[in-house]
Design a protein around this motif. Structure first.
Motif: not given
Length: 320
Positions: A77-82, A84-92
């Motif tokens: 029920q939660r998006p996977c934060f690892l 790519e499509e769910n990561r913060p835009e700032e995260q390189g």
């Protein structure tokens, strides 16, 4: 999204992290919070009073990790934060083989990396121990660790390693002469802890070649108590000159019996960092209550007993 690179020197990972900290406000803010937490850390056990140094840190932003729900329903029920499509835009990212090296925005140390598989595949260590060893050579000033899906991983649905500065693994730098040698394979050796020199039972592999490490680890993996979805363990690895030292902590429980936020409970979910001697708390009341007796109780509840480790070693030796 930050720049990608495939070129590595000894310092490029930390240079990347510094860049991320300069350009990502969340990470920058949390590093400031972490700095204050380190200044206020509470020493629980000095090296003169017992076998290990153990510390507590109060880091409030780690509450999400310590309270993570990892049942299948919650994960679905939660998006996977690892991913790519769910990561913060700032995260390189730093591209490395089949992984992406990320700056962890909720750091446990001045440099805290998450090394995530490109594909969304579950947290399973089988077949990946050689990758872990290769990472120690990519980030030689850091130790690389693995939290099993029921041993502290807050994203057990997406495979990942983590990396922190070697100084946090100080307890694992103790001389191998303080351990008991149980096997030699090639130029590599296997050791077990001894009760008077440790706070819980563990195994050390001191490997001279990756092929030895893979062979030894696979046999140990098959010797551990069966569990779903894999044998329970934390793994910490670092480069020691031309060798690689691997700590394996067999586990039997995810969290202590008094885990929780109710009366008399504590929000402490032990993972590799706790196995190394730094207990992370996110609530002031837990930080204040945590003492040496509680630390020993947590270790006792979540790791194997000496007798259970004996059984693991017997099974391992019978495979020789």
């Amino acid at each position: 999204m930050g720049a990608k690179t495939n070129n590595y020197t000894d310092s490029i990972a930390e240079d990347f992290y510094d860049y991320e900290a300069d350009n990502w406000q969340l990470l920058n803010d949390n590093l400031d919070i972490l700095s204050k937490a380190i200044e206020n850390e509470k020493k629980l056990l000095s090296i003169d009073e017992g076998p290990w140094e153990v510390y507590a840190r109060l880091i409030e932003y780690r509450k999400g990790s310590l309270s993570a729900k990892i049942d299948n329903k919650s994960l679905s029920q939660r998006p996977c934060f690892l991913c790519e499509e769910n990561r913060p835009e700032e995260q390189g990212i730093l591209d490395w083989e089949e992984y992406e090296i990320l700056a962890n925005p909720y750091p446990l140390d001045d440099y805290h990396f998450t090394i995530a598989a490109r594909e969304h595949v579950p947290q399973r260590i089988k077949g990946r121990i050689k990758d872990m060893a290769k990472l120690t050579r990519v980030m030689p000033d850091n130790c690389v660790f693995y939290n099993g899906p029921l041993c502290g991983a807050s994203a057990p649905d997406h495979f990942h390693f983590q990396g922190i500065k070697q100084v946090l693994s100080i307890n694992m730098w103790r001389p191998l002469s303080e351990l008991k040698e149980i096997a030699k394979i090639g130029k590599s050796k296997v050791y077990r802890s001894v009760p008077e020199k440790s706070l819980y039972p563990y195994i050390i592999i001191d490997s001279a070649a990756d092929k030895d490490l893979v062979l030894i680890f696979d046999k140990l993996y098959d010797s551990l108590p069966e569990a779903e979805p894999e044998p329970m363990m934390n793994i910490v690895m670092y480069k020691d000159g031309g060798r690689v030292r691997t700590l394996i902590v067999p586990r039997k429980r995810h969290r202590p019996s008094f885990y929780g936020t109710g009366e008399g409970e504590m929000l402490i979910s032990p993972a590799s960092i706790e196995m190394l001697g730094t207990f992370v708390t996110s609530r002031k009341e837990d930080f204040d209550r945590l003492d040496l007796d509680t630390v020993k109780r947590i270790y006792q509840e979540v790791t194997l007993s000496e007798e259970e480790l004996d059984e693991v070693i017997d099974r391992f030796m019978n495979q020789q």
